[in-house]
Design an enzyme around this catalytic site. Structure first.
Site, mmCIF file in Angstrom:
data_model
loop_
_atom_site.group_PDB
_atom_site.id
_atom_site.type_symbol
_atom_site.label_atom_id
_atom_site.label_comp_id
_atom_site.label_asym_id
_atom_site.label_seq_id
_atom_site.Cartn_x
_atom_site.Cartn_y
_atom_site.Cartn_z
ATOM 1 C CG ASP A 99 -0.427 -0.086 -0.741
ATOM 2 O OD1 ASP A 99 0.561 -0.487 -0.102
ATOM 3 O OD2 ASP A 99 -0.353 0.481 -1.841
ATOM 4 C CG ASP A 198 4.800 0.703 1.422
ATOM 5 O OD1 ASP A 198 4.794 1.079 0.237
ATOM 6 O OD2 ASP A 198 5.333 1.355 2.341
ATOM 7 C CD GLU A 250 7.624 -0.417 -2.742
ATOM 8 O OE1 GLU A 250 7.889 0.554 -3.440
ATOM 9 O OE2 GLU A 250 7.416 -0.330 -1.516
ATOM 10 C CG HIS A 319 2.095 4.988 -5.950
ATOM 11 N ND1 HIS A 319 2.295 3.637 -6.053
ATOM 12 C CD2 HIS A 319 2.540 5.329 -4.727
ATOM 13 C CE1 HIS A 319 2.835 3.188 -4.937
ATOM 14 N NE2 HIS A 319 2.992 4.197 -4.107
ATOM 15 C CG ASP A 320 6.362 5.103 -5.298
ATOM 16 O OD1 ASP A 320 5.666 6.017 -4.830
ATOM 17 O OD2 ASP A 320 6.579 4.028 -4.696
#
Ligand code: ISL
Ligand code: CA
Length: 553
Positions: A99, A198, A250, A319-320
């Protein structure tokens, strides 16, 4: 299959390290824990793992607040452990991607510590109100509230689009990208095969003037997908080319046009992006205002992305986000729902991403109160709701449905204490986040022993997908998308999903199917028994509630 890159053929699995497997009984998942579970991923058919952040971090946002990009957080292990992970994964045919969180750093990062003291060359690494006219401005952040935080040391405020401990990096300062380049090369040299980037379409802020007042994200016109960001992505692309590595961005608030701008190969920026449109069906403007989920709207958005974007990511969880079985499935038929969602995920065109636990149909947490919540976003929003005197019941309803902790509960490996996530020898330590109490029924070990489990279904369908060119490269055509059922074609395959609690007569879609077909694949679920094989081709046949079939012409 000749036309696809290796990452287009891959099935990717996201690990949230804190919640995956704890090897030393401190209640926190770690890298040796991940290594001990690699066989599970190999057996599942996974080609790539994406590791959510394992870097040094004060963990205000569980690692999305990095204080040193080139070291491993001691909670997760050592650099040796990391290198061993790369080797052990490789031995099983699995690549690792990291990430990359470069919109912001933790305020504990050395760069920020020096920047706040005005020490060069770090002085302008961040957006400070003493160097930008008109600041602090009226912008509002992703986690609610203002984007500016006063810093007593510098006597000025700094910009943070996320939590106050996540200070945004200033890409107008050329040295910042030089740092990024060093970070990329550092991990690529260790054998990392790519990055999940990210919030990567907000990197560049054109200026810091006030934004047009909006309900959410006032100021976003000054940083959403601007040319300055495209330039940065092009530079990242140039670095990665030499390594046969890939990127998945993302990207927030992108439509299909922007998704193509970011990913078309000839533009040499990202390889693929995570869009959010299909994840916003059950919300009004912001996720905290939850509304009914409609399958026909969901499929319509997915189909539009299938048609308009050259190469998609496919994901229903991360994970969100809440768990997809709880969110899009049926309360009455959860097991069948999990398999139907697996079918959709693995038969669309694009690169599928499976989030840890999705392969066993893990559900949203079953907590009763805020005491169990750990997520910084949920805590922030709860605080704002309290200030606004929102009644307690409503506050909890809003948090419970959409809190990011829904997806972050420890992975359920078996039916022993704490679901086998951690050893519990002395009983002193506990998992950092509470285990879902359904772990005795829903766990990897039980599903390994059950050939009709969600886990086995994922395994078989992943294998099937890899053998079928039409599922990898075939064109997509939506044939029917109603509230009750969906039918689409991929090459010579017809995928029929009955996403309703009632049976579906095949005759309802008979005229959309080829005159002759065989059943190539079908879900079978204990909670909704169904016909199989030849019986499904018969006149008058019907699909059970939440049954999914792949028909072959
Ligand atoms: O989860 C969200 C809202 O509830 C998203 O808006 C999310 O904040 C956004 O997608 C950015 O997410 C990423 O960056 C954040 C981090 O907290 C998330 O975990 C990460 O996925 C800040 O680094
Ligand atoms: Ca541990």
């Amino acid at each position: 299959m000749g036309n696809l890159a290796w990452w287009q053929k891959a099935v990717i699995y996201q690990i949230y390290p804190r919640s995956f497997a704890d090897s030393n009984g401190d209640g926190i998942g770690d890298i040796p824990g991940i290594i001990s579970k690699l066989d599970h991923l190999r057996d599942l058919g996974i080609d790539v793992i994406w590791l959510s952040p394992v870097y040094a971090s004060p963990n205000e946002d569980n690692g999305y607040d990095i204080s040193d990009y080139m070291s491993i957080h001691p909670d997760y292990g050592t650099m040796d452990d990391f290198e061993q992970l790369i080797r052990e994964a490789k031995a099983r045919g699995i690549s690792v991607i990291m990430d990359l969180v470069i919109n912001h750093t933790s305020t504990e990062h050395e760069w920020f510590q020096k920047s706040r003291q005005g020490i060069e060359p770090y002085k302008n690494y961040y957006y400070w109100s003493d160097t930008w006219a008109g600041t602090p401005n009226n912008w509002t952040g992703f986690f609610g509230g203002s984007c500016w935080e006063k810093d007593a040391v510098r006597g000025a405020s700094y910009l943070h689009l996320f939590a106050p401990h996540q200070a945004d990096l200033n890409y107008h300062e050329p040295k910042v990208f030089e740092e990024v380049e060093r970070i990329l090369r550092f991990w690529l040299e260790k054998g990392v095969r790519g990055f999940r980037c990210d919030v990567v379409n907000v990197l560049y802020k054109d200026n810091l003037a006030n934004g047009k007042k909006k309900l959410v994200l006032t100021g976003s016109e000054h940083y959403l997908s601007l040319p300055g960001t495209h330039d940065i992505l092009h530079k990242i692309h140039k670095i990665l080319v030499g390594y046969d590595a890939f990127t998945v961005g993302e990207t927030v608030f992108v439509d299909t046009k922007e998704a193509n701008f970011l990913t078309l190969p000839e533009r040499e920026e990202l390889n693929m992006v995570f869009g959010f449109e299909h994840m916003e069906i059950d919300q009004i403007i912001v996720k905290w205002f939850h509304t009914k989920f409609h399958w026909d709207q969901f499929v319509k958005v997915l189909a539009r992305w299938q048609k308009e974007v050259r190469w998609n990511t496919l994901y229903f969880e991360n994970h969100d986000q809440p768990r997809s079985t709880s969110r899009f499935g049926s309360k009455q038929y959860p097991e069948a729902s999990a398999k139907l969602l697996a079918t959709l995920l693995l038969t669309l065109r694009g690169t599928p991403f499976i989030f840890e636990g999705q392969e066993i149909g893990m559900r949203n947490f079953d907590y009763g109160s805020m005491d169990e919540i750990r997520d910084v976003e949920s805590l922030n929003i709860y605080g704002l709701l309290s200030k606004a005197h929102v009644p307690a019941r409503l506050k909890w309803y809003m948090i419970r449905n959409v809190s990011r902790d829904n997806a972050r509960t420890p992975m359920q490996w078996d039916d022993s204490a704490y679901a086998g996530f951690m050893e519990n020898d002395d009983g002193a330590a506990r998992p950092w986040l509470q285990v879902n109490s359904n772990y005795k029924e829903i766990n990897v070990k039980a599903q390994q022993a059950d050939p009709s489990s969600v886990l086995h279904y994922y395994k078989e369908l992943i294998r099937f997908r890899k053998e079928q060119d039409d599922l990898l490269e075939g064109d997509f055509e939506l044939l029917a998308g109603t509230a009750r059922y969906t039918l689409y074609r991929r090459g010579r395959f017809y995928i029929l999903l009955n996403h309703s609690d009632a049976p579906l007569k095949i005759s309802a879609v008979r005229k959309l199917l080829p005159s002759e077909y065989q059943v190539a694949f079908s879900t079978h679920s204990k909670d909704a028994p169904s016909d199989a094989g030849a019986a499904l081709s018969a006149k008058g046949a019907s699909l059970a509630p939440w049954q999914a079939v792949i028909l072959q012409s």
